[in-house]
Design an enzyme around this catalytic site. Sequence first.
Site, PDB file in Angstrom:
ATOM      1  N   ASP A   1     -10.833   3.255   4.842  1.00  0.00           N
ATOM      2  CA  ASP A   1     -10.977   1.815   4.635  1.00  0.00           C
ATOM      3  C   ASP A   1     -12.369   1.317   5.068  1.00  0.00           C
ATOM      4  O   ASP A   1     -12.643   0.113   5.040  1.00  0.00           O
ATOM      5  CB  ASP A   1      -9.881   1.091   5.439  1.00  0.00           C
ATOM      6  CG  ASP A   1      -9.588  -0.299   4.901  1.00  0.00           C
ATOM      7  OD1 ASP A   1      -9.904  -0.564   3.720  1.00  0.00           O
ATOM      8  OD2 ASP A   1      -9.044  -1.120   5.671  1.00  0.00           O
TER       9      ASP A   1
ATOM     10  N   LYS B   1       0.839  -1.201   0.000  1.00  0.00           N
ATOM     11  CA  LYS B   1       0.000   0.000   0.000  1.00  0.00           C
ATOM     12  C   LYS B   1       0.875   1.253   0.000  1.00  0.00           C
ATOM     13  O   LYS B   1       0.600   2.208  -0.728  1.00  0.00           O
ATOM     14  CB  LYS B   1      -0.945  -0.013   1.214  1.00  0.00           C
ATOM     15  CG  LYS B   1      -2.065  -1.045   1.058  1.00  0.00           C
ATOM     16  CD  LYS B   1      -2.750  -1.411   2.376  1.00  0.00           C
ATOM     17  CE  LYS B   1      -3.722  -2.563   2.154  1.00  0.00           C
ATOM     18  NZ  LYS B   1      -4.266  -3.119   3.408  1.00  0.00           N
TER      19      LYS B   1
ATOM     20  N   GLN C   1      -4.043  -1.823   9.862  1.00  0.00           N
ATOM     21  CA  GLN C   1      -3.999  -3.128   9.194  1.00  0.00           C
ATOM     22  C   GLN C   1      -4.600  -4.211  10.098  1.00  0.00           C
ATOM     23  O   GLN C   1      -4.239  -4.340  11.249  1.00  0.00           O
ATOM     24  CB  GLN C   1      -2.540  -3.478   8.833  1.00  0.00           C
ATOM     25  CG  GLN C   1      -2.375  -4.769   8.051  1.00  0.00           C
ATOM     26  CD  GLN C   1      -3.058  -4.748   6.682  1.00  0.00           C
ATOM     27  OE1 GLN C   1      -2.961  -3.773   5.942  1.00  0.00           O
ATOM     28  NE2 GLN C   1      -3.766  -5.814   6.348  1.00  0.00           N
TER      29      GLN C   1
END
Length: 283
Positions: free
Chosen positions: A122, A55, A99
């Site tokens: 996200d 990413k 994450q």
Amino acid sequence: METEKLILDGKQVAASIKEKLAKRISRLSEVGIVPCLATILVGEDPSSATYVRMKGNACRKLGIQSVRLDLPSSTTTAELIAEIKKLNDDPNIHGILLQHPVPHHIDEREAFEAIRIEKDVDGVTTLGFAQNAFGFADYPSCTPAAILAIMEYYKIPLEGKHAVVIGRSPILGKPVSAMLLNNNATVTTCHSKTKNLADIVRLGDIVVAAVGKPKFVQSGWIKPGAIVLDAGYNEGNLGDVDYDACSQNAYAITPVPAGVGPVTIAILLKHTVDAAEKYAKRR
Ligand code: NAP
């Protein structure tokens, strides 16, 4: 006459998303803003470290700044939340990605909820999830959004289609089910307690696999002419769909790798640029 199989090429879809972003990033630079994504990795899980690195690299290639926070696996929930709050308050950070998964002793839900909605690129907060279910989220979860982006790119109509989603996780199965429903598909969401799974999958005009089990979806499960989207990513570069077997019946199918994965990253970049533009308007 046999029709040719359509391989849904995630790299091509991702490239088209990124191409549009490049212009928007240069316009932001004219007003002194560089979009910036903060990624947080807690612990040393090698797959998570790879995802975070990928990413970060994707950001840099496009001229998006990326700030990476590596926290030790001993980090407590309170310490993680304190770091997230600092990023919330930093005007130079436009998106925050924690994450998943975090070490077991951390309350992941509480940590996700600490991300301010404006920076939840996200789509992991309860509010972001609810907005997506209503159909007006700024930042739906990236993988579900990637699946919809692939269908939009290939002009696959959703209205009136029966979509069967295998998996109901809050980051994938549930939000993609909601997005398909909001696009007028008729949706069946399956999970580990679903009975006669193969029979249900065989009804699908569109099949989304989000199970986390390599080659789980078998050839006989796919209705001839169906569209198969494999969100799975398992060790050995394997999807959740038995690609060779299922592509016999499918009209269109995503490969793994180079299917949903690259589009997910492109969507994350898009959301970061969206967030930077929104910041530019309100500052
Ligand atoms: P998850 O949280 O483990 O959820 C898996 C889902 O599959 C659960 O809802 C589970 O049902 C269901 N399931 C498990 N066994 C099943 C069975 N035998 N029959 C029917 N359903 C079954 O996984 P996830 O985070 O959603 O991820 C799913 C896959 O997508 C993984 O391969 C992951 O690596 C991949 N992924 C890819 C991306 C990307 O960018 N491409 C991003 C995120 C995830 P229950 O709810 O009943 O347990």
